[in-house]
Design a protein around this motif. Structure first.
Motif: not given
Length: 379
Positions: A62-66, A71-73, A77-78, A158-161
């Motif tokens: 999934r992509r979690l941003f527009a 975006v905040r720190a 994101l992915y 696995t969760t890219l922030s």
């Protein structure tokens, strides 16, 4: 008739001689501190830039941003498929539990052998072996704990922030794409643009002249406040501050980079824009401001002015005027404080000609035209 013409001509000559010296306006030369404004081209640079890159291998779920949003720190994101990494973490947790159980058994055995060894009920070597096995078991526990921590870190990756806060650009990967920790392209780029930097390029020769002038005392350090002109020629509404100057000269361009920092609350400045920076890099403490109308140029390009000399006669003087400030020339050589510089009535002025000097602020007197009858009677 010839006598009449001669008589009229004689009266005209007498009238010309009787008109007197022409009236000229002057200003007084005053020494004052004049800032040396420097104008440099530059480009805007993001305050912070971060590339979002994967640290583990896998498929993007999934992509979690527009795209283009703020975006905040720490914001996700992915999401990368975490199945294998979850399994690895579970296996590491089981291995750690097994190692702890073995370590506990080894410790108990060593404790039981201790009093028996003192009573010589068991061999001293057996007790020593039991102690060694207990230490090995504890080391195995530490190894498995580290392996579990590594597995958990990989699972967390696995969760890219977002590493920083800012505007995120377009995504270079879509759900279903295979990514790896060693890939060269980032998944997206985040840029913080408030505040924003402006990198200016100044010739190393100009910088050397400035430093020599500052060292000799001819000029004084100026202000670090910077103003900007945008690509369309308009003024940017916020002032910035010079942060630092590079310590090396670019071999390709022969310039030194100066960096200024600007507030950018409205996001008007975008990274990569071309701008013009203006700031007072130094101050000349012994300059004079002369109205542009007073400074004239010779055929060789040198500047000169007319002064009010002794006995109210015009004096021609060469001066050094290399730049302007507003409606004035900045004169650095050729004038003395208190001298009267002619600024008005210099159209047909010649050196040594008699003049009638008045302050430039004095209003000119305009007389009424003579009546036709009086003029005819005078002739």
């Amino acid at each position: 008739m010839m006598l009449s013409l001669g008589a009229c001509a004689g009266k005209d000559d007498e009238g010309g001689r009787g008109r007197g010296a022409p009236e000229v306006g002057y200003v007084t030369a005053v020494v004052q501190a004049v800032p040396v404004t420097t104008q440099l081209g530059g480009r805007t640079v993001a305050f912070e830039t971060s590339e979002v890159r994967p640290q583990v291998n896998g498929l993007i779920r999934r992509r979690l941003f527009a795209e283009g949003s703020f975006v905040r720190a720490g914001q996700p994101l992915y999401q990368i498929d975490a199945s294998l990494y979850q399994a690895a973490a579970d296996q590491a947790a089981a291995n750690l539990a097994s190692a702890r159980a073995s370590a506990q058994a080894a410790d108990e055995k060593a404790k039981r052998f201790e009093p028996l060894a003192k009573m010589q009920a068991v061999a001293e070597q057996d007790y020593t072996d039991a102690l060694a096995q207990a230490r090995v078991a504890r080391a195995t526990v530490a190894q498995n704990a580290a392996a579990l921590e590594t597995a958990r870190i990989n699972l967390r990756y696995t969760t890219l922030s977002a590493p920083i806060s800012g505007r995120i650009g377009r995504s270079l990967a879509t759900p279903g794409a295979l990514v790896s920790a060693s890939q060269s392209e980032p998944l997206a780029t985040i840029q913080q643009t408030d505040p924003i930097y402006v990198d200016m390029q100044q010739s190393s020769a100009e910088l050397i002249r400035l430093r020599q002038a500052l060292a000799s005392g001819g000029t004084q350090p100026g202000s670090t406040t910077v103003r900007l002109k945008l690509e369309d020629g308009s003024d940017y509404g916020f002032a910035g501050t010079v942060q630092f100057s590079e310590i090396a000269v670019s071999e390709a361009t022969g310039t030194v980079t100066l960096r200024a920092r600007f507030p950018n609350p409205k996001g008007l400045l975008l990274p990569g824009m071309f701008v013009t920076a203006l700031f007072d890099q130094s101050v000349n403490p012994a300059a004079m401001l002369v109205p542009q109308a007073a400074v004239q140029r010779d055929f060789d390009g040198s500047a000169f002015v007319y002064l009010v000399g002794k006995d109210n006669k015009a004096v021609r003087r060469k001066v050094t005027a290399e730049r302007t400030v507003g409606a004035n020339w900045v004169v650095t050589e050729g004038l003395k404080p208190g001298e009267k510089i002619i600024t008005q009535g210099i159209g047909n002025l010649k050196a040594g000609a008699p003049i009638k000097p008045v302050p430039a602020s004095t209003p000119q007197r305009v007389g009424a035209p003579a009546a036709k009858g009086a003029a005819a009677k005078g002739n």
